[in-house]
Design an enzyme around this catalytic site. Sequence first.
Site, PDB file in Angstrom:
ATOM      1  N   GLY A 149       0.838  -1.030   0.069  1.00 48.40           N
ATOM      2  CA  GLY A 149      -0.047   0.236  -0.149  1.00 48.40           C
ATOM      3  C   GLY A 149       0.986   1.101   0.282  1.00 48.40           C
ATOM      4  CB  CYS A 150       0.031   4.673  -1.136  1.00 46.00           C
ATOM      5  SG  CYS A 150      -1.456   4.823  -0.287  1.00 46.00           S
ATOM      6  CE1 TYR A 151      -1.169   8.063   4.109  1.00 43.95           C
ATOM      7  CE2 TYR A 151      -2.975   6.735   3.511  1.00 43.95           C
ATOM      8  CZ  TYR A 151      -2.593   8.004   3.814  1.00 43.95           C
ATOM      9  OH  TYR A 151      -3.535   9.036   3.639  1.00 43.95           O
TER      10      TYR A 151
END
Lengths: 343, 343, 343, 343
Positions: A149-151
């Site tokens: 995921g991005c985070y």
Amino acid sequence: MLNVAVVGATGYVGAELLRLLFVHPSVKVACVTSERFAGEPLCNKLPFLHKRYNLTLETYGADKIASIADIVFVALAHGKAMAPVHQLVQLGRRVIDLSADYRLPSAGLYQKWYRTRHLHPKLLRKAVYGLTEVHRADIANGGLIANPGCYPTGALLAIYPFVKEGLLDGNREIIIDAKSGISGAGSVATARTHFPDTHENVTAYDVGVHRHIPEIERGMMRMGIKVKTVFTPYLTPINRGILTTVYLPLVKSISRATVASLLKVYKNEPFIRERVEAPSLSAVRGSNFCDIFAFLAASGKTAVVMSAIDNLGKGAAGQAIQNMNVMMGWEETLGLAAPGFYP
Amino acid sequence: MLNVAVVGATGYVGAELLRLLFVHPSVKVACVTSERFAGEPLCNKLPFLHKRYNLTLETYGADKIASIADIVFVALAHGKAMAPVHQLVQLGRRVIDLSADYRLPSAGLYQKWYRTRHLHPKLLRKAVYGLTEVHRADIANGGLIANPGCYPTGALLAIYPFVKEGLLDGNREIIIDAKSGISGAGSVATARTHFPDTHENVTAYDVGVHRHIPEIERGMMRMGIKVKTVFTPYLTPINRGILTTVYLPLVKSISRATVASLLKVYKNEPFIRERVEAPSLSAVRGSNFCDIFAFLAASGKTAVVMSAIDNLGKGAAGQAIQNMNVMMGWEETLGLAAPGFYP
Amino acid sequence: MLNVAVVGATGYVGAELLRLLFVHPSVKVACVTSERFAGEPLCNKLPFLHKRYNLTLETYGADKIASIADIVFVALAHGKAMAPVHQLVQLGRRVIDLSADYRLPSAGLYQKWYRTRHLHPKLLRKAVYGLTEVHRADIANGGLIANPGCYPTGALLAIYPFVKEGLLDGNREIIIDAKSGISGAGSVATARTHFPDTHENVTAYDVGVHRHIPEIERGMMRMGIKVKTVFTPYLTPINRGILTTVYLPLVKSISRATVASLLKVYKNEPFIRERVEAPSLSAVRGSNFCDIFAFLAASGKTAVVMSAIDNLGKGAAGQAIQNMNVMMGWEETLGLAAPGFYP
Amino acid sequence: MLNVAVVGATGYVGAELLRLLFVHPSVKVACVTSERFAGEPLCNKLPFLHKRYNLTLETYGADKIASIADIVFVALAHGKAMAPVHQLVQLGRRVIDLSADYRLPSAGLYQKWYRTRHLHPKLLRKAVYGLTEVHRADIANGGLIANPGCYPTGALLAIYPFVKEGLLDGNREIIIDAKSGISGAGSVATARTHFPDTHENVTAYDVGVHRHIPEIERGMMRMGIKVKTVFTPYLTPINRGILTTVYLPLVKSISRATVASLLKVYKNEPFIRERVEAPSLSAVRGSNFCDIFAFLAASGKTAVVMSAIDNLGKGAAGQAIQNMNVMMGWEETLGLAAPGFYP
């Protein structure tokens, strides 16, 4: 040329995959799918690709895609990727899944956070977590890559040097305060992303319940440490980028010089750049770079580390292509060398 | 204190009415309605009003509202205002309708552009077009004020001085090129207003078919001239404001000094400001002002006039309250004197 | 009517003071000064005030101002306010200083952080720190109010309930992560605030060296506790607003219910609003409100508190006028009752 | 590999040249200059290029550059390019000048609009105006290419099909209403580009006096028609892009079908895309594309044509590289094939 398919091509992640794959010298996009827009020319939905791609959006079909593509990028919403990914792997294709469906290590944890039963727990356990710089060797041999995921990408790359050196204190919480652009919320219009409510505004959301919390915590466990996190994500009125600040409790006081030197672990990484001052999203926009900066709080007992990524680049499509390059044994920068956008 | 109701209180126009009415010294908001959110506290939907209003959203009921309110502001979508406005007028209330339902002079024209049959053509013919500076006398005596649309307000105030002096050439087209903020598109999320597609973007829309075209043309006919318009509206990535440039063909060559002097018609207007350079939206944001600037094209045969308004202020709620002040015989600036926001 | 002067009227804080004072029922702005633009009409520099103010910018002169104004707002840059403030106090005027010059308790600390010798250490010690909700009684009697900085206002109001209840653990660091709009950087163009480098960007700045660090720490000492802070300020691409998240180490585990109940200390405050979810800058924009939300980290040992203010409102001009109202014994909301802007 | 130099490398146009040249398969950037930052590593000024370029900024020296580079891109401010361009041409180098210094056909016109005497009128007359799609043949043989301005590029590409077909009425004015992003104002901070004054604002500037007026008018003369223009440029709060609407008086009434068919002149152009609806800046951002759309006003006598470009792409650096490709006899899309950014 390697033939690839993009399943779920019309969202922002799909669009970014197509943008990047277009310039990849060893890849041909052979198939793009969309359930909502099947039958329409790709460029009707993504006008920026006009006069560059001449593909028609198709409905997903496992056999058809397996017969056309060597590697499949799945850019569907979580929950929707689970079955297609399983089918394609069964048919012998290597898959890079950009959804969240194969990122957590167990079906139980998945069910707890995504409130959906996982249909393929066995495959889930086999999936390789695709944080390239940390799990490169496993990725090279992986059949199914769960693209981070991005985070988690921004947070884990900031945390990693401290875990590696055994400096992170697992008995205290780490605090992660992450400011994201709006493209991370997806391409479907929602009340939260309506322009006049988003522009000239900053707000936290999903406080304490964001689904990237277990992904970050498991990501750290994969590095060998168990730590509790306090994670606060924010929407800021930009299109692209995540600026993550992590506040890391240390097992002992260290010097400023030590903090800075820790980032040298990334010295030879082509996509991670050690910065000597606070990073800017403007320097990573449109690229696969992650810029990192670390400093020491006055007490000497807390490290403050900042990372800047493009959530659609290193936070999604860029890292997916980087992982494909690793899987194929290619130069890792192939098709990803271009700098980002400035301004 | 005059009791007023706001029918359709949770959209951006409703919110702006409530913001402005709060500081009006002679008005009390006695009732707010919302069909979607009836039963909820107003401040749940509009948190910026917390600790200022303590009202609950109600369902619309003509008798109830007529019994509570002396003047009713109707801020419903076009098509939805037609019936309630008629009911309230029948019950003897004075109504300021901020929808488009009573702005065009005939049911036929309404049906052509809004593709809806007008149910109350008789009332339609009686409605007063509420462009305050031009139709003040009629507004004072009006029972139903059709509050002008945002684009027509900006365009007509720019055109008016030239029509008044007989300088506009009715045989040629006038060109209206108008840049709007996104709040004009309403408070309901749509694909067109999804942040990442709107931010860092400018685009024209409804080219040649925008429903404000007949309103502008009829607005000019009410001033006494029939002219064809080419109208191009744009969405620009700001919340509030419309910057309108009108290119006016003149019946004769005039001097620069004449062009500038024409704006003196507005000298005593409290809400219109003659500018000596191109106006900025930042100077009218949050206010009821309309800033106007005029100059002459090199040929001497075309006047270029720019107006800047806040689409929610002079383009909607501000002008509605100005009209209420006129209707009540009050000082026109009552409750509207405050400057806007800067920055 | 109370006559007031605004010294340094053309910056963003000056503009906001003039915007707010215009609607204050008991105040008349008798004098506005600007060294750079003296002799020019105020509205040339601040066009949004056209047709509302008819003043000419003057050069500062202590005697002249003291003879005209009962209360003086000083909105000069730090370092430049020191002498005028002293002169005006000597002449018997009550002064609200919006610069940083009288906020720190000692000349030594001032010199350390501002690298300027303080010329009036005696007056410095007498100045009252103007965080209204905490120091109301002192402000009422104060001759010189040091109006708090924008970051300290947002941070201290979030921290206060925990200090008041003795829950804050002074032996550990508190972390303050604060996202600011760009108007906080002032009205003079700089490389840091050039549009293309600021738009579509988020970046931290002044990491570890920001001058609000000692102000926050002294602010807590004034509440009775000594704590070290880690303070990270960010520029986000909006005009107005600061969203502050503070991570507070607690002396003991408490329950979620306790955390929420702590905010009741603000129950009767007209400008502080307890929120039950993460606050938005859009709800406080243009107002004097501070919206606060608190929750408990999973560990139960860290409270996470968020506050949202308009940096020009409660973070500067709004609080200054609130303080004036306290000094004059007026209703605290006088001239400040209006809700902010939405959208 | 062709060696090129970028003179004036640290502005936005220089940065975009370096971004694009990095992926050009037949070019090596051998030298970058900056008078202000000579001696500093390029990546200190342009951090987005870190780990991609390893060059140091040099002072400009004609002999040195002529000895290193085969083609020189000059990205200096107007007035400053005049002499270096002349020197480099004298030394036998082919030059692409992105400044305005060699765009107008005569020294007299240059002096009138730029208020600077032109030092090299002979070279001025020899320079080839680099609007690729219109002057391709001349560019191929050119020694000095005057790369068009951003507004003229957008306007002239929209106008060209109508001039080519003899439909433009030279006796009436054409109106050009062009909305630009802020990067067009350059990388040096100015009051006009200070974030809080630019954000949430739209404003016209240089009304009637913009220096691109003569460039557009001469551009049309080069196509064979003399027409007067009314040109209104605007700053809109985006980084990149120009959306230009031209209102073209026609010599005769034509049909809607004819208008649309005119754009077919661009059918085989790799960088011009005929659109069937109003174009968006979001579709050309970061690319060398120009999207064009045309429709007919209700009167049938005015064509309304819109073009969308990235001012730094097709409006500057992209077109410069396209011109280099033409000069070298290369495929025109070399190094420019990549789609832009979305979102």
